[in-house]
Design an enzyme around this catalytic site. Sequence first.
Site, PDB file in Angstrom:
ATOM      1  N   TYR A  96      31.806  -0.323  38.634  1.00 41.13           N
ATOM      2  CA  TYR A  96      30.990  -0.286  39.854  1.00 41.13           C
ATOM      3  C   TYR A  96      31.117   1.070  40.551  1.00 41.13           C
ATOM      4  CZ  TYR A  96      29.311  -2.013  44.438  1.00 41.13           C
ATOM      5  OH  TYR A  96      28.639  -2.206  45.613  1.00 41.13           O
ATOM      6  N   LYS A 142      28.165   3.790  41.199  1.00 36.79           N
ATOM      7  CA  LYS A 142      27.780   4.106  42.578  1.00 36.79           C
ATOM      8  C   LYS A 142      27.905   5.597  42.889  1.00 36.79           C
ATOM      9  CE  LYS A 142      26.454   0.171  44.301  1.00 36.79           C
ATOM     10  NZ  LYS A 142      24.998  -0.024  44.521  1.00 36.79           N
TER      11      LYS A 142
END
Length: 301
Positions: free
Chosen positions: A165, A169
């Site tokens: 993640y 991001k």
Amino acid sequence: MALDFNGRVAIVTGAGGGLGRAHALALAARGARVVVNDLGGAVDGSGSSATAAERVVEEIRAAGGEAIANAASVTDFAAVQGMVQQAIATWGRVDVLVSNAGILRDKTFAKMDLADFRQVLEVHLMGAVHCCKALWPIMNAQKYGRIVLTTSSSGLYGNFGQTNYGAAKLALVGLMQTLAQEGAKNDIRVNCLAPTAVTRMTESLLPPDMLQAFGPEAVVPAMLVLASDEAPTRTTLCAGGGSFEAANITLTHGAFIGAGADAPEQWLARLDAVRDRRGEMVPANGSEQGTNELRLLREGR
């Protein structure tokens, strides 16, 4: 001055609940016509259903707004192109993209399956890329566009158990940095939003006293600014609980050490000086790192 989206058309991905729903409702309340996109899957990306998107469309219409539902997966470029064409066929243009769709597959890196790493990149990073790519020629032709990419503090600063993640991001920040420069001539402004909010993706991660104050609605003002006519560009705004910050990737003043045989030892001895944040800068583009290094070289000589 009130932010007005009358006449604007917006696509919000991952808008069937949480932050995306709040974004879609807020844009519609201020006059935008909204494509509510949501695959309708679980938090880990499994499954699909158009029901979530359709419910948000019903909310918007019940409040007097205009919206249509779309259940395309952002990982499917052809489906994303179809979503954009649906918006064009319905309203003739697309002015705003809020790229919000995402999934979580958290595990420590040691235990993480590479398929879970890759799928999170596919949804967060390539999902945003697909949307931007499909919209780029349209926004260039109409000489107007506002793109809001959803980054995260996990990408900016790291978070245990979220290598996939966090990597995805922070990659979105890199995407923003260059898209903002390439889009400037045609008034396409590209920004990132790093939200702290209680959604079904985060409710199990946050302490109880945050659950009420950190609702998705508290992030919406930052999104509206980044999606507005008056938006900045190449800016990362952080938002949560009614507070707002800006995050930057900076470059320290640095030091000239040279490339001699003892350069590694010199580096180690002067590492604190190189990392000293006094006088740090936010480069306007990637070449400014080289410009700074050339300056240090000339001064060092």
